[in-house]
Motif scaffolding. Structure first.
Motif, PDB file in Angstrom:
ATOM      1  N   SER A  82      -3.499  10.337   6.217  1.00  0.00           N
ATOM      2  CA  SER A  82      -2.300  10.556   5.433  1.00  0.00           C
ATOM      3  C   SER A  82      -1.285   9.532   5.897  1.00  0.00           C
ATOM      4  CB  SER A  82      -1.753  11.961   5.645  1.00  0.00           C
ATOM      5  OG  SER A  82      -2.741  12.901   5.367  1.00  0.00           O
ATOM      6  N   GLU A  83      -0.935   8.637   5.023  1.00  0.00           N
ATOM      7  CA  GLU A  83      -0.086   7.541   5.425  1.00  0.00           C
ATOM      8  C   GLU A  83       1.372   7.941   5.349  1.00  0.00           C
ATOM      9  OE1 GLU A  83      -1.152   4.073   3.404  1.00  0.00           O
ATOM     10  OE2 GLU A  83      -3.224   4.175   4.060  1.00  0.00           O
ATOM     11  N   VAL A  84       2.041   7.909   6.480  1.00  0.00           N
ATOM     12  CA  VAL A  84       3.407   8.388   6.601  1.00  0.00           C
ATOM     13  C   VAL A  84       4.347   7.201   6.690  1.00  0.00           C
ATOM     14  CG1 VAL A  84       4.944   9.837   7.945  1.00  0.00           C
ATOM     15  CG2 VAL A  84       2.495  10.348   7.857  1.00  0.00           C
ATOM     16  N   THR A  85       5.406   7.223   5.909  1.00  0.00           N
ATOM     17  CA  THR A  85       6.339   6.105   5.905  1.00  0.00           C
ATOM     18  C   THR A  85       6.972   5.923   7.278  1.00  0.00           C
ATOM     19  OG1 THR A  85       6.855   6.478   3.596  1.00  0.00           O
ATOM     20  CG2 THR A  85       8.450   5.220   4.855  1.00  0.00           C
ATOM     21  N   LYS A  86       6.953   4.715   7.727  1.00  0.00           N
ATOM     22  CA  LYS A  86       7.568   4.383   9.008  1.00  0.00           C
ATOM     23  C   LYS A  86       8.923   3.747   8.748  1.00  0.00           C
ATOM     24  CE  LYS A  86       6.669   1.869  13.266  1.00  0.00           C
ATOM     25  NZ  LYS A  86       5.724   0.986  13.960  1.00  0.00           N
ATOM     26  N   THR A 108       6.824  13.257   2.518  1.00  0.00           N
ATOM     27  CA  THR A 108       6.192  12.485   1.445  1.00  0.00           C
ATOM     28  C   THR A 108       5.073  11.615   1.992  1.00  0.00           C
ATOM     29  OG1 THR A 108       8.257  12.438   0.221  1.00  0.00           O
ATOM     30  CG2 THR A 108       6.556  10.866  -0.437  1.00  0.00           C
ATOM     31  N   ALA A 109       3.924  11.704   1.385  1.00  0.00           N
ATOM     32  CA  ALA A 109       2.807  10.858   1.781  1.00  0.00           C
ATOM     33  C   ALA A 109       1.871  10.715   0.600  1.00  0.00           C
ATOM     34  CB  ALA A 109       2.060  11.456   2.980  1.00  0.00           C
ATOM     35  N   ILE A 110       1.128   9.623   0.571  1.00  0.00           N
ATOM     36  CA  ILE A 110       0.198   9.360  -0.525  1.00  0.00           C
ATOM     37  C   ILE A 110      -1.194   9.793  -0.096  1.00  0.00           C
ATOM     38  CG2 ILE A 110      -0.742   7.620  -2.087  1.00  0.00           C
ATOM     39  CD1 ILE A 110       1.677   5.867  -1.375  1.00  0.00           C
ATOM     40  N   ILE A 111      -1.821  10.607  -0.895  1.00  0.00           N
ATOM     41  CA  ILE A 111      -3.174  11.054  -0.591  1.00  0.00           C
ATOM     42  C   ILE A 111      -4.165   9.995  -1.091  1.00  0.00           C
ATOM     43  CG2 ILE A 111      -4.903  12.841  -1.020  1.00  0.00           C
ATOM     44  CD1 ILE A 111      -2.674  14.833  -1.381  1.00  0.00           C
ATOM     45  N   PHE A 144       1.119  11.954  -9.862  1.00  0.00           N
ATOM     46  CA  PHE A 144       2.135  11.819  -8.824  1.00  0.00           C
ATOM     47  C   PHE A 144       1.650  10.934  -7.694  1.00  0.00           C
ATOM     48  CE2 PHE A 144       4.325  13.253  -4.959  1.00  0.00           C
ATOM     49  CZ  PHE A 144       5.636  13.003  -5.346  1.00  0.00           C
ATOM     50  N   GLN A 145       0.390  11.097  -7.301  1.00  0.00           N
ATOM     51  CA  GLN A 145      -0.134  10.284  -6.217  1.00  0.00           C
ATOM     52  C   GLN A 145      -0.188   8.811  -6.600  1.00  0.00           C
ATOM     53  OE1 GLN A 145      -0.994  11.173  -2.990  1.00  0.00           O
ATOM     54  NE2 GLN A 145       0.138  13.005  -3.591  1.00  0.00           N
ATOM     55  N   THR A 146      -0.504   8.529  -7.856  1.00  0.00           N
ATOM     56  CA  THR A 146      -0.514   7.140  -8.315  1.00  0.00           C
ATOM     57  C   THR A 146       0.884   6.539  -8.262  1.00  0.00           C
ATOM     58  OG1 THR A 146      -2.396   7.573  -9.775  1.00  0.00           O
ATOM     59  CG2 THR A 146      -1.081   5.620 -10.251  1.00  0.00           C
ATOM     60  N   SER A 147       1.894   7.363  -8.547  1.00  0.00           N
ATOM     61  CA  SER A 147       3.269   6.859  -8.505  1.00  0.00           C
ATOM     62  C   SER A 147       3.703   6.492  -7.093  1.00  0.00           C
ATOM     63  CB  SER A 147       4.228   7.909  -9.084  1.00  0.00           C
ATOM     64  OG  SER A 147       4.386   9.006  -8.189  1.00  0.00           O
ATOM     65  N   LEU A 148       3.063   7.108  -6.076  1.00  0.00           N
ATOM     66  CA  LEU A 148       3.391   6.790  -4.691  1.00  0.00           C
ATOM     67  C   LEU A 148       2.602   5.608  -4.162  1.00  0.00           C
ATOM     68  CD1 LEU A 148       3.404  10.378  -3.136  1.00  0.00           C
ATOM     69  CD2 LEU A 148       5.390   9.028  -3.798  1.00  0.00           C
ATOM     70  N   ASN A 149       1.461   5.335  -4.781  1.00  0.00           N
ATOM     71  CA  ASN A 149       0.540   4.343  -4.247  1.00  0.00           C
ATOM     72  C   ASN A 149       1.116   2.935  -4.356  1.00  0.00           C
ATOM     73  OD1 ASN A 149      -1.781   3.557  -3.005  1.00  0.00           O
ATOM     74  ND2 ASN A 149      -3.124   4.658  -4.408  1.00  0.00           N
ATOM     75  N   VAL A 150       0.714   2.088  -3.430  1.00  0.00           N
ATOM     76  CA  VAL A 150       1.185   0.711  -3.398  1.00  0.00           C
ATOM     77  C   VAL A 150      -0.025  -0.207  -3.298  1.00  0.00           C
ATOM     78  CG1 VAL A 150       2.486  -1.000  -2.087  1.00  0.00           C
ATOM     79  CG2 VAL A 150       3.379   1.310  -2.332  1.00  0.00           C
ATOM     80  N   THR A 151      -0.070  -1.218  -4.143  1.00  0.00           N
ATOM     81  CA  THR A 151      -1.199  -2.160  -4.099  1.00  0.00           C
ATOM     82  C   THR A 151      -0.779  -3.554  -3.678  1.00  0.00           C
ATOM     83  OG1 THR A 151      -0.891  -2.623  -6.457  1.00  0.00           O
ATOM     84  CG2 THR A 151      -2.472  -0.909  -5.853  1.00  0.00           C
ATOM     85  N   THR A 152       0.510  -3.871  -3.794  1.00  0.00           N
ATOM     86  CA  THR A 152       0.964  -5.216  -3.425  1.00  0.00           C
ATOM     87  C   THR A 152       2.227  -5.126  -2.565  1.00  0.00           C
ATOM     88  OG1 THR A 152       2.204  -5.324  -5.513  1.00  0.00           O
ATOM     89  CG2 THR A 152       0.011  -6.312  -5.470  1.00  0.00           C
ATOM     90  N   PRO A 153       2.126  -4.606  -1.360  1.00  0.00           N
ATOM     91  CA  PRO A 153       3.318  -4.529  -0.510  1.00  0.00           C
ATOM     92  C   PRO A 153       3.740  -5.895  -0.003  1.00  0.00           C
ATOM     93  CG  PRO A 153       1.382  -3.946   0.745  1.00  0.00           C
ATOM     94  CD  PRO A 153       0.916  -4.170  -0.669  1.00  0.00           C
ATOM     95  N   THR A 154       4.999  -6.024   0.289  1.00  0.00           N
ATOM     96  CA  THR A 154       5.508  -7.252   0.895  1.00  0.00           C
ATOM     97  C   THR A 154       5.970  -6.948   2.309  1.00  0.00           C
ATOM     98  OG1 THR A 154       7.769  -6.855   0.137  1.00  0.00           O
ATOM     99  CG2 THR A 154       6.297  -7.983  -1.397  1.00  0.00           C
ATOM    100  N   ASP A 155       6.215  -8.011   3.068  1.00  0.00           N
ATOM    101  CA  ASP A 155       6.650  -7.815   4.449  1.00  0.00           C
ATOM    102  C   ASP A 155       8.000  -7.118   4.518  1.00  0.00           C
ATOM    103  OD1 ASP A 155       4.381  -9.004   5.342  1.00  0.00           O
ATOM    104  OD2 ASP A 155       5.274 -10.985   5.610  1.00  0.00           O
ATOM    105  N   SER A 156       8.799  -7.271   3.476  1.00  0.00           N
ATOM    106  CA  SER A 156      10.144  -6.689   3.496  1.00  0.00           C
ATOM    107  C   SER A 156      10.179  -5.267   2.975  1.00  0.00           C
ATOM    108  CB  SER A 156      11.090  -7.559   2.655  1.00  0.00           C
ATOM    109  OG  SER A 156      10.636  -7.629   1.306  1.00  0.00           O
TER     110      SER A 156
END
Length: 617
Positions: free
Chosen positions: A21-25, A74-77, A597-609
């Motif tokens: 479960s990926e938790v926002t840092k 909040t976490a993305i499954i 809802f889970q798709t709305s949380l998912n990220v496929t192209t994150p940036t360093d910022s």
């Protein structure tokens, strides 16, 4: 357990689950703030209904309550499908893992150098004596094999054997060891029974046999081959369909204890009726992200609500329980249309097919746009095209029985979820008079017996109320062979099903497939063997856990990256059979587990910022 009854009597196995479960840092190294939490994430707030895109939300299928009162986060499954690793727990209580693709010794073929021993299906022939055929009969046999007339037959007099005629006419041949002859030629022979002379006859194999699958099976193998199916990012039904097609077998020969998550790495036991391990192993070379093998003839509290998870109801705007409701009404055209009609969400590869069906209702025209992997829609359209555009009942009957039952069971699951939410919202977590109870230990110990529906609940009275806890509380899945709780809860069942024009007192159907007996399900479940850790990482495309293939090929366990940009909670726990790991995660996170809802949380192209949003899959 009797191997002949494996497919029918074995209770569904439990499962072992590993989850990240990926938790926002955040900059303060904390979870996301209150302001960023989605609606419905607290214990007092229920899930929202269908969103504007037409997707099914938790509340649409009766999922609204939580056990605990903590705030959640909040976490993305399953940001990656590899975040979710599911291993069944076998009947013996051990985790199911793929560890080998070797064949069992007993299925190795016996082919001697220059000699072929043709073993036809045994039927009361107690000897393998190579002198069973006389010289004269051997000559007859060779003449038969050389004969261009493939319908020719001969009679062979068997020696040194006490011939006993079979009890039934379905015998496909006799077992005998033939003298050395040409391997290719002898492989082309089959068998029959001459009742008048009480002896076997041989006919060319090219002549079509009535049951080739049964004729070739050696009784010494037993009737079932059990194996472990490891798959990645593929639904169980799709996997079985693919294996069946590649091995040229019927899907009905395979049985399993339930479909495992598509977006996951899963290992589960499959049972195949009269299929050799050789045949299955040969398919492995044609599979991708799948493999068959192992062939053979701590989160201790709180509990979580034992809801049927969202995968039970599909991922499109037309949930599976709507199809099930139509089937229970015997509305065949409505059921077919619900499966084929256009929808706001779903697989884009089916869009043209659905649009064509909605416009013309022409099965041949719609069939042109069906992708090869959409077996349900393809089967319906092909049957309608062959048997008539109004043969809706026949089209549904052409589907595998498990598929048809999936829809009907989805309606039962919808009712159970709805009743569970209302029962907990109205009366809380205490057992009340009129409730139904079954000792909760049965979830782990197994129900025993050949018929799970025989297990009957106890009605709570003032006299026995103190003997039971909320963990023992069960609610029925509607059917013709269950009882309902006394008082208000029982009346809620009647009220809900009357809205769907279904008579709770008359659940038997003319079509036995939809004549559902019902069952009982515990409201709460407690996971076992819970462990967890937090890992940090930089690349969200890199798996964070090992699957069975990783272990087999000695791939190292993914390690936490020091000072990694992202953080994941890695969980491992065991659940009893027929429970959903996503519902356990829901209790921790207090967020909607629907795909939308889970798709709305998912990220496929994150940036360093930009930090990756929390994800649980």
């Amino acid at each position: 357990m009797d191997s002949d009854a494996v497919a029918e009597t074995s209770p569904p196995p439990a499962k072992k689950v590993k989850i990240e479960s990926e938790v926002t840092k955040t900059s303060e190294n904390k979870t996301v703030s209150e302001d960023t939490k989605p609606k419905g994430s607290s214990a007092e707030t229920t899930a929202t209904s269908s969103d504007t895109n037409g997707h099914v939300a938790e509340s649409d299928v009766g999922i609204t309550q939580y056990v605990s009162s903590h705030q959640g986060f909040t976490a993305i499954i399953k940001q990656r499908y590899s975040d979710f690793i599911v291993n069944e727990v076998s009947d013996e209580g051990t985790e199911v893992h793929l560890t080998s693709t070797d064949l069992p010794q007993e299925v190795e073929e016996q082919v001697g150098s220059g000699t072929f021993y043709q073993k036809m299906n045994v039927h009361r022939w107690p000897t393998h004596d190579p002198d069973v055929l006389s010289e004269e009969d051997r000559a007859k046999l060779q003449t038969l094999l050389d004969d261009a007339d493939k319908k020719a037959s001969i009679l062979l007099e068997m020696m040194k054997v006490s011939a006993v005629a079979p009890d039934d006419e379905g015998v496909e041949g006799v077992e005998a060891v033939l003298a050395p002859v040409d391997e290719a030629a002898i492989a082309g022979s089959g068998g029959g029974w001459d009742k008048e002379n009480a002896q076997p006859s041989l006919i060319p194999k090219q002549q079509k046999q009535t049951n080739e699958h049964a004729r070739e099976w050696k009784p010494s193998r037993g009737n079932y081959c059990r194996f472990v199916l490891y798959k990645e990012n593929k639904d169980t039904m799709d996997a079985i369909n693919l294996i069946s097609r590649l091995a040229r077998l019927k899907t009905q020969l395979f049985s399993y204890a339930g479909t495992k998550d598509k977006r996951a790495k899963t290992s589960q036991e499959i049972t195949a009726f009269r299929v050799t391990a050789n045949k299955l192993q040969a398919v492995n070379t044609k599979l991708r992200n799948m493999m068959m093998g192992n062939f053979r003839l701590v989160f201790t509290r709180p509990d979580f609500i034992n809801y049927y998870g969202m995968q039970r109801f599909g991922t499109t705007s037309i949930p599976t329980h709507h199809v099930g409701r139509a089937l229970l009404h015997s509305q065949w055209m409505e059921a077919v249309d619900l499966i084929l009609k256009p929808r706001k969400s779903g697989d884009d590869s089916m869009k043209k097919c659905r649009e064509e069906w909605g416009k013309s209702r022409d099965p041949s025209a719609a069939l042109r746009y069906v992708p090869s992997h959409h077996n349900i829609e393809r089967t319906l359209l092909e049957t309608l095209m062959k048997q008539g555009e109004t043969s809706y009942a026949n089209a549904l009957q052409a589907l595998p029985r498990n598929t048809r039952l999936m829809y009907a069971h989805a309606y039962q699951s919808y009712v159970w979820n709805s009743m569970t939410s209302r029962r907990l919202a109205e009366f809380g977590y205490k057992v009340k008079v009129g409730d139904l109870v079954i000792p909760h230990s049965i979830n782990w110990e197994g129900r025993g017996g050949d018929d799970e529906s025989k297990l009957q609940p106890t009605v709570v009275t003032e006299e026995n109320q103190s003997e039971y806890s909320i963990q023992d509380l069960v609610l029925p899945l509607p059917g013709h062979d269950v009882i309902y709780p006394d008082g208000e809860v029982g009346s809620w069942y009647r009220e809900l099903m009357e809205k769907d024009d279904l008579d709770i007192d008359n659940m038997k159907q003319k079509n036995k497939d939809y004549s559902l007996p019902g069952d009982y399900r515990h409201l709460l479940v407690t996971p076992r063997d819970v462990t967890w850790d937090v890992v940090t990482y930089n690349d969200f495309t890199v798996p964070l856990s090992q699957g069975d293939l990783d272990v087999m090929f000695n791939k190292p366990q993914p390690e936490s990256v020091k000072e990694g940009k992202f953080r994941a909670l890695r969980l491992e726990f065991s659940l009893p059979s027929s429970t959903y790991a996503t519902m356990a995660l829901r209790e921790i996170l207090k967020i909607d587990t629907s795909s939308t809802f889970q798709t709305s949380l998912n990220v496929t192209t994150p940036t360093d910022s930009e930090p990756v949003k929390s994800t649980v899959r």
